[in-house]
Design an enzyme around this catalytic site. Structure first.
Site, PDB file in Angstrom:
ATOM      1  N   GLU A  36      46.779  76.084  46.148  1.00 28.68           N
ATOM      2  CA  GLU A  36      47.435  75.585  47.347  1.00 28.68           C
ATOM      3  C   GLU A  36      48.785  76.252  47.630  1.00 28.68           C
ATOM      4  O   GLU A  36      49.166  76.393  48.792  1.00 28.68           O
ATOM      5  CB  GLU A  36      47.636  74.061  47.229  1.00 28.68           C
ATOM      6  CG  GLU A  36      46.348  73.268  47.111  1.00 28.68           C
ATOM      7  CD  GLU A  36      45.482  73.367  48.358  1.00 28.68           C
ATOM      8  OE1 GLU A  36      46.046  73.463  49.475  1.00 28.68           O
ATOM      9  OE2 GLU A  36      44.248  73.390  48.213  1.00 28.68           O
TER      10      GLU A  36
ATOM     11  N   SER B 276      24.818   9.857  37.796  1.00 30.54           N
ATOM     12  CA  SER B 276      25.409   8.977  36.784  1.00 30.54           C
ATOM     13  C   SER B 276      26.708   9.497  36.189  1.00 30.54           C
ATOM     14  O   SER B 276      27.351   8.772  35.413  1.00 30.54           O
ATOM     15  CB  SER B 276      24.402   8.728  35.660  1.00 30.54           C
ATOM     16  OG  SER B 276      23.325   7.937  36.130  1.00 30.54           O
TER      17      SER B 276
END
Length: 854
Positions: free
Chosen positions: A86, A498
């Site tokens: 780059e 229950s």
């Protein structure tokens, strides 16, 4: 000399003109230039990560995957590759490379087109932060000016570090650290030269040069990077050649999830968005540590799934998901319709389904497109033997493997007829499978062989909570988050059956009843003139014992006793009392059906309610976020839960969470009542009486005896028509609730007959599904792991609690020391004062007066 003089004058004029033009151009675009001072305090978008309490990654959330690294943490070879490709003169120029500009200009003059951009790393950084990728002269001018400013503000190393962390590198990977994870599933320092070169080639075109979307283009770009590295002297000829010829090894990797807990992760995500807003939550790099240990969460996930598979296997096989070749018979079509009805997940019929068997390549390609749900792997049957079958099974991303299923992997699969009816047990593999069947298989244990499976029909949830501070220890919201994101632990309000009874009994104890109070366990029929019908609450099973002590009635879950208690205490008083446990008033029906569990709560709400009994009477707030850290590991927030006592010691696993004094939890129930209910619920597990003298009895949760701990309290729960099955069990250090039921309320959990292929050893649950048979086994599986780390000590004996010897039948004081008597706890002042009549007179019953029998 005259010519030279004019030439120098011309050059000077051009230089002055050029400089003037640059200055003029700068002032022209200056109003549009952004301030780069923000780079000093740049905040990269970093996803939020969610961890277990012991630091295992659960999930991460955010549009951009990013792993910020310092320049020192980035391998030199990658920095060399980026610089060579780059910007080889990065450390020499001032942000704009004159040599590069001159080269690009000469190419433009000679070719008439822009073939080189002359952008430096600093200019690319300027574009990435402040500009667009628009190909225009003015953008390049702005880019150059910003780059020069950046070079004045930051050092070269700071610029390179920002650049390497900012780069967009495809597949939502931002920065080189994330790219290594996304493409190779490893950190940067673990990559080969070829892999480093591949990543270094991505900035030029991340969408078209990445090794997943376009492997050939990626290879060509990689070779260009390697050549530049060789030319710059960064690598040797030998290393160049090895990397040049290396194969493409990249594939898409998700975040490295160490513990699968997607329901918990989604709970954290939702809370973080509620606290900070979506944008801040997803991009600020928060590290959220939950209250859940990985060991317990994994155990909870496995317990829920194994329990659902056990249920599903005892109810029969619903047939293949699909058939890739051959036709379905009429009965098989019905089976598939039933499968799709119970599990709405549908599979498209493959376009190339026909008579001829598929090749291994075609099957592998088909399987690669099928989902995997938890332990379930898609497979295709290729051959059926007498009592075995050969399959191709998808195993992760590694393709398909050929596996043989033996008879032990198949013999459970008698036909499913409906939720309460199963067909004949199979005698050979062809009774179950045909070549071409798309099926599911699973491994019951990591190293165990595969066995035939199916997506379970019902759903389930599990919640585990620390009773002293409300911290969640585990949470599971369903079989698979991928199949259904509906979190049943938090969102499913289901009738509790229950499991409501401990709250009814607590109200009765607060109203003056004792565990020795005798109630009449006899049928009730109440006429309702308004509706012209009778209400007949029944026990389940429909067995009535006559006079019975409250401890025994609760442990054996006697429905009619619960109804008599709520009548005595009063429906409104009981409903108001229950709100103290954190239940919403609107969720508590104000009629006698409340005593049988007609109220609907979520598993989390029910767990919180039972925690009041476990912690001695305090209401705690459920929470699952322990602390929040920023991206640098600095603690931003720490949980501040209410705690049941100022000086109580937290579990060792969590003692370092809080460095400040925690607020006191509010007391909502007397310590004495909480103790009595908890002690009574140990009888639901261990029962009572004398088995040698034929007076022994079991509580409904007797299967929990396998844990061999006398300090476990628990309550089963089953609703009408067996739509919901519950178990909530706890000790001094942990409260755990499990629920099982169909999401579709039209379906009952049904019943299962014994499969003769399995016998009682491999199918211990036979008959009607219920809390004790459907929810409790999953609870036991989880507790076998959790009890290694959580205290299940005897509950502390409160002040004002006395223990006296009473008669087993009458609840009165007894002088006997044999099986006819036992010790019972009482709140001081409520213990009986009358001794049992040795002549055998009937005990005094607490009866209601409004029974209308006919």
């Amino acid at each position: 000399m005259k010519f030279l003089k004019y030439l120098l004058l011309t050059l000077l004029t051009l230089i002055i003109f050029g400089l003037g033009s640059v200055v003029a151009l700068y002032y022209y675009v200056k109003p549009e230039l952004p301030s780069v001072e923000t780079l000093r305090d740049v905040r990269l978008q970093i996803p939020m990560q969610v961890f277990t309490a012991d630091g295992k990654l659960i999930s991460q959330f955010g549009e951009q995957r990013r792993i910020p690294l310092t320049l020192d943490e980035i391998p030199q070879q990658l920095k060399d590759a980026i610089l060579a490709t780059e910007d080889s003169r990065f450390y020499e120029h001032f942000g704009v490379d004159p040599i590069g500009v001159a080269r690009a200009f000469s190419v433009l003059i000679t070719t008439g087109s822009i073939r080189e951009g002359a952008s430096t790393i600093t200019m690319q950084l300027a574009r990435n932060f402040f500009l667009t990728r628009e190909r225009a002269w003015m953008r390049k001018v702005k880019e150059a000016f910003i780059a020069i400013h950046i070079e004045q503000l930051l050092s070269k190393d700071e610029i390179l570090e920002l650049y390497l962390n900012k780069l967009a590198l495809g597949h939502r990977a931002y920065g080189v650290g994330a790219a290594a994870e996304v493409y190779y599933g490893r950190s940067l320092d673990e990559l080969t030269l070829a892999e480093i070169a591949t990543i270094s080639g991505l900035p030029k075109g991340p969408s078209i040069l990445n090794p997943i979307s376009n492997p050939p283009a990626s290879v060509e770009r990689r070779r260009i990077v390697l050549r530049r590295m060789l030319d710059e002297g960064y690598i040797s000829e030998e290393a160049y050649q090895v990397a040049y010829d290396a194969p493409v090894t990249a594939r898409l990797h998700g975040a490295t999830i160490e513990v699968s807990a997607p329901y918990l992760a989604e709970m954290v995500r939702h809370e973080m968005v509620e606290r900070f807003g979506a944008e801040q939550a997803y991009t600020s790099g928060y590290r959220v540590y939950t209250t859940v240990e990985s060991k317990h969460q994994l155990a909870a996930e496995k317990a829920v799934r194994d329990n659902l598979h056990a249920y599903d296997e005892r109810h029969g096989y619903r047939g293949p998901v699909n058939r890739l070749w051959g036709e379905f018979t009429a009965s098989e079509e019905a089976d598939q319709q039933q499968q799709n009805l119970i599990n709405p997940e549908t599979m498209a019929i493959p376009e190339n389904r026909g008579v001829e068997p598929w090749s291994a390549e075609e099957i592998t390609a088909y399987l690669s497109r099928q989902p995997m749900y938890g332990p379930l792997h898609p497979a295709v049957v290729t051959e059926v033997g007498e009592q075995s079958a050969v399959i191709l099974v998808r195993e992760g991303v590694a393709g398909a493997s050929e596996v043989e299923l033996d008879w032990a992997a198949l013999d459970w699969a008698r036909p499913y007829i409906d939720e309460s009816t199963q067909g004949e047990a199979p005698q050979q593999a062809s009774d179950i499978l045909r070549a071409g069947d798309h099926i599911w298989v699973r491994r019951p244990q990591p190293d165990a062989p595969y066995k035939l499976a199916q997506i379970p029909g019902p759903s389930s949830a599990l919640v585990a909570m620390h009773p002293n501070n409300g911290a969640l220890a585990a949470v599971v919201g369903g079989y698979s988050f991928q199949m259904s994101q509906y979190n049943r632990a938090l969102q499913a309000e289901r009738q509790v059956g229950s499991t409501i009874k401990p709250f009814i009994y607590a109200a009765a104890i607060e109203d003056g009843y004792t565990l020795a109070t005798i109630m009449n366990d006899a049928p009730i029929t109440q006429w309702n003139p308004g509706s012209g019908s009778a209400w007949r609450p029944r026990n389940s099973p429909e067995v009535y014992d006559g006079p019975i002590r409250l401890r025994k009635a609760l442990a054996r879950s006697k429905n009619v006793v619960s109804v008599r208690l709520i009548r005595s205490v009063g429906v409104d008083r009981t409903a108001d009392f229950m709100q103290q446990f954190g239940f919403e008033a609107g969720d508590i029906p104000r009629n006698e059906s409340l005593s049988l569990g007609s109220a609907s709560f979520t598993p989390l709400e029910l767990t919180r309610g039972f925690a009041v009994f476990a912690n001695g009477g305090y209401l705690v707030e459920p929470h699952f976020v322990a602390r929040i850290e920023d991206v640098n590991g600095e603690v931003l927030e720490v949980a501040n839960p209410v705690q049941t006592c100022a000086d109580c010691v937290l579990q060792d696993l969590y003692e370092n969470w809080w460095e400040h004094e925690l607020p006191q939890a509010p007391r909502v129930l007397s310590e004495q009542t909480a103790f009595l209910v908890s002690d009574a619920l140990t009888s639901a597990v261990w029962g009572g009486g004398s088995w040698p003298n034929q007076t022994g009895w079991n509580g409904t949760a007797w299967r929990a005896q396998t844990l061999r701990n006398r300090n476990i309290s628990g309550k089963t729960g089953t609703t009408n028509d067996v739509n919901d099955a519950w178990f909530v069990g706890y000790g001094s250090g942990l409260v755990v609730s499990t629920w099982v039921g169909f999401d579709n309320l039209e379906y009952s959990l049904g019943r299962a007959s014994l499969n003769p292929n399995l016998g009682r050893d491999r199918q211990p649950i036979v008959g009607s599904e219920a809390g004790a048979t459907t929810a409790l086994p999953g609870w036991i599986d989880f507790m076998q792991v959790a009890m290694e780390d959580f205290a299940f000590d005897p509950f502390d004996l409160p002040t004002d609690i006395v223990s006296v010897r009473i008669d087993d039948k009458t609840g009165k004081l007894s002088n006997q020391s044999d099986y006819t008597s036992l010790f019972e706890y009482f709140i001081s002042g409520t213990e009986p004062t009358e001794f049992v009549d040795v002549e055998g007179n009937s005990p005094r019953l607490f009866e209601d007066d409004d029974d209308e029998l006919f």
